[in-house]
Write a protein that holds these residues in place. Sequence first.
Motif, PDB file in Angstrom:
ATOM      1  N   VAL A   1      71.989  20.200  20.665  1.00 48.28           N
ATOM      2  CA  VAL A   1      71.456  20.889  19.796  1.00 48.28           C
ATOM      3  C   VAL A   1      69.808  21.306  20.341  1.00 48.28           C
ATOM      4  O   VAL A   1      69.481  20.568  21.166  1.00 48.28           O
ATOM      5  N   ARG A   2      69.714  22.570  19.906  1.00 48.58           N
ATOM      6  CA  ARG A   2      68.438  23.049  20.305  1.00 48.58           C
ATOM      7  C   ARG A   2      68.380  24.401  19.358  1.00 48.58           C
ATOM      8  O   ARG A   2      69.139  25.512  19.795  1.00 48.58           O
ATOM      9  N   CYS A   3      67.411  24.284  18.797  1.00 53.75           N
ATOM     10  CA  CYS A   3      67.040  25.739  17.793  1.00 53.75           C
ATOM     11  C   CYS A   3      66.727  26.778  18.321  1.00 53.75           C
ATOM     12  O   CYS A   3      65.989  26.775  19.390  1.00 53.75           O
ATOM     13  N   VAL A   4      67.423  28.031  18.224  1.00 57.39           N
ATOM     14  CA  VAL A   4      67.240  29.161  19.032  1.00 57.39           C
ATOM     15  C   VAL A   4      65.588  29.615  18.926  1.00 57.39           C
ATOM     16  O   VAL A   4      65.288  30.349  19.676  1.00 57.39           O
ATOM     17  N   ALA A   5      65.017  29.077  17.778  1.00 58.54           N
ATOM     18  CA  ALA A   5      63.533  29.529  17.362  1.00 58.54           C
ATOM     19  C   ALA A   5      62.515  28.698  18.490  1.00 58.54           C
ATOM     20  O   ALA A   5      61.446  28.929  18.223  1.00 58.54           O
TER      21      ALA A   5
END
Length: 115
Positions: free
Chosen positions: A55-59
């Motif tokens: 998991v790693r938000c694109v933002a």
Amino acid sequence: MSHPCQRCGACCAAFRVAFHWSEAQPAKADGVPEALASPLRRHELAMRGTETLPVRCVALEGTVGDGTRCTIYAQRPAPCRELGAAWEHGEASPQCDRARAVHGLPPLTPADWRA
């Protein structure tokens, strides 16, 4: 003193961020940019990068635990607005603590908020 979240970013790299489609563009002009969201369920979208592992938000920009920022902070969806940092307003945040633990970071304490 810099805000502890700007050194952290763990929540952006630990949880799926699911939200109603009406929080995104084009439905909401100042909402989550359409290119940063992906379909999840019938009425839900997810921030890209939070729907799969790792998991790693694109933002999220920067290094978790060292220095981060949300590139769409003013446009972030409700789950991001609602997840409070531990002790920022005088209360614990189990979600914050869990996200930090995923990245080997200690929980925040009231001392982290003293200038």
